[in-house]
Design a protein around this motif. Structure first.
Motif, PDB file in Angstrom:
ATOM      1  N   HIS A  50       0.515  28.809   6.729  1.00  0.00           N
ATOM      2  CA  HIS A  50       0.471  30.023   5.912  1.00  0.00           C
ATOM      3  C   HIS A  50       1.052  29.738   4.533  1.00  0.00           C
ATOM      4  O   HIS A  50       2.076  29.081   4.398  1.00  0.00           O
ATOM      5  N   ARG A  51       0.393  30.221   3.520  1.00  0.00           N
ATOM      6  CA  ARG A  51       0.866  30.081   2.149  1.00  0.00           C
ATOM      7  C   ARG A  51       1.150  31.475   1.596  1.00  0.00           C
ATOM      8  O   ARG A  51       0.479  32.437   1.944  1.00  0.00           O
ATOM      9  N   HIS A  52       2.146  31.574   0.757  1.00  0.00           N
ATOM     10  CA  HIS A  52       2.530  32.835   0.132  1.00  0.00           C
ATOM     11  C   HIS A  52       2.034  32.811  -1.309  1.00  0.00           C
ATOM     12  O   HIS A  52       2.109  31.784  -1.978  1.00  0.00           O
ATOM     13  N   SER A  53       1.566  33.953  -1.778  1.00  0.00           N
ATOM     14  CA  SER A  53       0.991  33.999  -3.117  1.00  0.00           C
ATOM     15  C   SER A  53       1.346  35.307  -3.815  1.00  0.00           C
ATOM     16  O   SER A  53       1.534  36.335  -3.165  1.00  0.00           O
ATOM     17  N   VAL A  54       1.434  35.227  -5.131  1.00  0.00           N
ATOM     18  CA  VAL A  54       1.695  36.419  -5.943  1.00  0.00           C
ATOM     19  C   VAL A  54       0.980  36.246  -7.282  1.00  0.00           C
ATOM     20  O   VAL A  54       0.832  35.129  -7.782  1.00  0.00           O
ATOM     21  N   GLN A  55       0.518  37.360  -7.822  1.00  0.00           N
ATOM     22  CA  GLN A  55      -0.069  37.380  -9.164  1.00  0.00           C
ATOM     23  C   GLN A  55       0.873  38.125 -10.088  1.00  0.00           C
ATOM     24  O   GLN A  55       1.307  39.234  -9.776  1.00  0.00           O
ATOM     25  N   LEU A  56       1.172  37.509 -11.216  1.00  0.00           N
ATOM     26  CA  LEU A  56       2.017  38.135 -12.230  1.00  0.00           C
ATOM     27  C   LEU A  56       1.167  38.377 -13.467  1.00  0.00           C
ATOM     28  O   LEU A  56       0.520  37.458 -13.972  1.00  0.00           O
TER      29      LEU A  56
END
Length: 121
Positions: A50-56
């Motif tokens: 599992h990879r964690h991701s966020v958009q800023l």
């Protein structure tokens, strides 16, 4: 195989590269993709975890201003993938990491320096 029509699909694979050809009829292509392509790709190239991701999202911030920090963060956190996507008047940075903690450290460093330009989309 194509259970809905006569046009079959093709799959070519060499080392870590693949070429998958499917018919252009949407209903046929979608069914073939779900029944044949996804299981084949999943079996050959399973996801590591599992990879964690966020958009800023930032406004009025230019690539040239944020790039030095992104390069520094990339060196300090080599397991974090950093993508930068400029558009007219906006800039989106996408962070992807194996752990939530490391993702938050990089996100915090970005917001500490460029938080005044940050907005929630």
């Amino acid at each position: 195989p194509n259970p809905m029509g006569s046009a079959s699909g093709l799959f070519f694979c060499e080392e870590k590269k693949a070429l998958i050809l499917l018919p252009g009829v949407p209903r046929e292509m979608e069914l073939m993709f779900i029944q044949s392509v996804l299981p084949l790709v999943s079996a050959r190239w399973p996801l590591a975890g599992h990879r964690h991701s966020v958009q800023l999202h930032f406004c009025l911030l230019f690539e040239g201003l944020i790039d030095p920090l992104l390069r520094e963060l990339s060196l300090r956190h080599p397991s974090v993938e950093i993508g930068i996507y400029p558009a007219l008047g906006t800039l989106t940075v996408v962070l992807t990491a194996p752990s939530q903690e490391e993702l938050e450290r990089v996100q915090e460093a970005l917001l500490n320096q460029f938080g005044a330009y940050h907005y929630t989309a």
